[in-house]
Design a protein around this motif. Structure first.
Motif, PDB file in Angstrom:
ATOM      1  N   ALA A  39       0.803  -1.222   0.000  1.00  0.00           N
ATOM      2  CA  ALA A  39       0.000   0.000   0.000  1.00  0.00           C
ATOM      3  C   ALA A  39       0.839   1.278   0.000  1.00  0.00           C
ATOM      4  O   ALA A  39       0.465   2.275   0.617  1.00  0.00           O
ATOM      5  CB  ALA A  39      -0.951  -0.005   1.193  1.00  0.00           C
ATOM      6  N   HIS A 122      -2.596   4.542  -1.402  1.00  0.00           N
ATOM      7  CA  HIS A 122      -1.734   4.816  -0.258  1.00  0.00           C
ATOM      8  C   HIS A 122      -2.443   5.615   0.826  1.00  0.00           C
ATOM      9  O   HIS A 122      -2.438   5.224   1.998  1.00  0.00           O
ATOM     10  CB  HIS A 122      -0.474   5.554  -0.682  1.00  0.00           C
ATOM     11  CG  HIS A 122       0.414   5.895   0.475  1.00  0.00           C
ATOM     12  ND1 HIS A 122       0.941   4.930   1.310  1.00  0.00           N
ATOM     13  CD2 HIS A 122       0.840   7.085   0.982  1.00  0.00           C
ATOM     14  CE1 HIS A 122       1.664   5.514   2.266  1.00  0.00           C
ATOM     15  NE2 HIS A 122       1.611   6.814   2.085  1.00  0.00           N
ATOM     16  N   HIS A 226      -5.790   1.026   2.661  1.00  0.00           N
ATOM     17  CA  HIS A 226      -4.873   2.165   2.606  1.00  0.00           C
ATOM     18  C   HIS A 226      -3.851   2.104   3.731  1.00  0.00           C
ATOM     19  O   HIS A 226      -4.009   1.379   4.722  1.00  0.00           O
ATOM     20  CB  HIS A 226      -5.648   3.488   2.677  1.00  0.00           C
ATOM     21  CG  HIS A 226      -6.106   3.853   4.060  1.00  0.00           C
ATOM     22  ND1 HIS A 226      -5.438   4.756   4.853  1.00  0.00           N
ATOM     23  CD2 HIS A 226      -7.157   3.416   4.797  1.00  0.00           C
ATOM     24  CE1 HIS A 226      -6.067   4.879   6.016  1.00  0.00           C
ATOM     25  NE2 HIS A 226      -7.107   4.079   6.003  1.00  0.00           N
TER      26      HIS A 226
END
Length: 278
Positions: A39, A122, A226
């Motif tokens: 991520a 992210h 995330h």
């Protein structure tokens, strides 16, 4: 390659290669049968950024990595758009004999990965974006980074404005707000403006809203995975799963197995970095 057995999603690695190695052994990762999703923030702050990138690159099609703010920062350093600051640990990468290969691999990673009801990014997504729209917007940035003249655009991606999304945005402003959302976002104001400076847990900022808390968010057709927000730690909120458990700050490195949502963790090495910057 055999059909996929398990998919594991790993939060922010940030150059912690010893912990990554331990975690892959903990989950008994098999690159022939399993897939690894990362991520973002693969590098920086920790001591083993070069080893992390080489390890991930060697996994070939068995790994999917999205770009985080530290990954983009490294590309900007290579492009001469920004300089390393206190706490950055990119020297081993910058001095590596295979620097060009590392850079070319990294700049061709996506900002958003969508697969079978999951969307990995992210930092976050804006409430007005559907997953299809977000994927299209991510492609705009990915296209620029994959071009032969990619270095020329890196300076334009830095900065805190604009703070409010509009489909009418063009040029650097449009690319910058896409990057700030997908790679840096934690909080929104109550009128959906991006707030990049506040950090810490949501409870510390009662007049702001976590990006994932908007009740009418259009991305809720998928489960969003995330990292980026170590103050959240691991949280499975149903439609959103947070995976940054602060390994580089002496926390843990975490992997979530998507097939049964089982969590695996290894301890980070204390004193590996001091928490400064995003």
């Amino acid at each position: 390659m055999l059909p996929c057995r398990y998919r594991y999603v790993i939060g922010d690695i940030q150059g912690c290669d010893a912990e990554l190695d331990a975690l892959l052994r903990e989950i008994d990762f098999d690159p022939v049968q399993d897939r690894l999703w990362v991520a973002g923030d693969m590098i920086n702050r920790g001591p083993g950024s070069l080893a992390v990138l080489r390890r991930l690159m060697a996994l070939g099609d068995s790994v999917v990595c999205v770009l985080g703010n530290h990954d983009l920062f490294f590309l900007a350093v290579v492009a001469g758009a920004v300089s390393q600051g206190e706490g950055d640990t990119l020297h081993d990468l910058l001095e590596a004999p295979d620097l060009s290969e590392l850079v070319d691999w990294l700049r061709c990673r996506p900002l958003l990965h969508v697969e079978q009801g999951f969307a990995m990014v992210h930092a976050g997504l804006l409430p007005s974006w559907t997953i299809a729209q977000a994927r299209s917007l991510a492609c705009e940035v990915e296209h620029v980074l994959s071009r032969a003249d990619w270095q020329a655009c890196l300076g334009d991606l830095w900065g805190g404005k604009p703070v409010l999304w509009s489909e009418d945005l063009i040029g650097p402003d449009r690319l910058r707000i896409i990057v700030n959302t997908m790679c840096r976002l934690r909080f929104l104001s109550l009128d959906d403006c991006i707030e990049l400076k506040p950090k810490g847990p949501p409870e510390a900022w009662p007049r702001l809203r976590p990006w994932y808390a908007h009740p009418l968010a259009q991305w809720r057709t998928h489960t969003v995975l995330h990292g980026h927000w170590s103050a959240l730690g691991y949280r499975d909120m149903g439609e959103v799963i947070s995976l940054d458990t602060g390994c580089v700050w002496g926390g843990r490195l975490s992997a979530l197995r998507l097939e049964d949502r089982r969590l695996f963790q290894v301890e980070g090495q204390p004193g590996c970095a001091s928490e400064t910057g995003d």
